[in-house]
Design a protein around this motif. Structure first.
Motif: not given
Length: 182
Positions: A125-131, A140-146
């Motif tokens: 609800k505060d922010y979206e992460i696309e990675a 935890q999960i490691h996500l790499r953003k563009d």
């Protein structure tokens, strides 16, 4: 020495049976985890980690059964376990989120529909992460953003949020030879 074996013959045989069964069940459980990991193309490290968790759980059960075989009374076990759990409970209350992340990591091993290399979008609800999912660990999960930034996202929050699959196998530069999988 022969007097010892003749006195405790029944306990020795029962102990060997319990630990033999523990060993067999532990091997079967690890085989099942490996088969599930292989069918879902889950990273070897995750499968080994879940296998260790299962082995430790079975070991605690075997030790409990062994205590009964050796004649420890139920009231003594209740006293020991209540004392140990009270101390552990107080200690773990401060770090309850770590336990929820580990539990979520185990749940994700068996039912998480996304794998390493998939590009996902987490709807918060505060922010979206696309990675792109780079690694799935026990906490935890490691996500790499563009833009190249690494985002670590807790496993327990990942199970609570809506996730959209943007692109399957988004790693273009990595050749998948299957060596990192079971």
């Amino acid at each position: 020495m022969s007097e010892f074996f003749s006195t405790y013959n029944t306990q020795i045989i029962n102990s060997c049976i319990v630990f033999g069964i523990f060993f067999i069940i532990q091997l079967i459980a690890r085989l099942v985890v490996r088969v599930i990991g292989n069918s879902k193309k889950i990273h070897v490290g995750r499968a080994k980690l879940v296998g260790r968790y299962i082995t430790i759980s079975f070991l605690f059960i075997a030790i409990l059964i062994e205590a009964f075989i050796l004649g420890v009374s139920t009231s003594d076990l209740a006293l020991v376990f209540s004392s140990v759990f009270a101390v552990i409970g107080i200690g773990l209350f401060a770090i309850w989120s770590i336990l929820s992340n580990v539990t979520s990591g185990i749940i994700m091993f068996f039912s998480f529909p996304y794998k390493i290399g998939d590009k996902i979008k987490i709807h918060d609800k505060d922010y979206e992460i696309e990675a792109i999912i780079e690694d799935i660990r026990s906490f935890q999960i490691h996500l790499r953003k563009d833009n190249g930034n690494l985002v670590t996202y807790p496993n327990n929050l990942l199970l609570q949020k809506a996730i959209t699959l943007v692109e399957k196998d988004a790693f273009e530069s990595i050749e998948d030879d299957g060596s990192d999988y079971i």
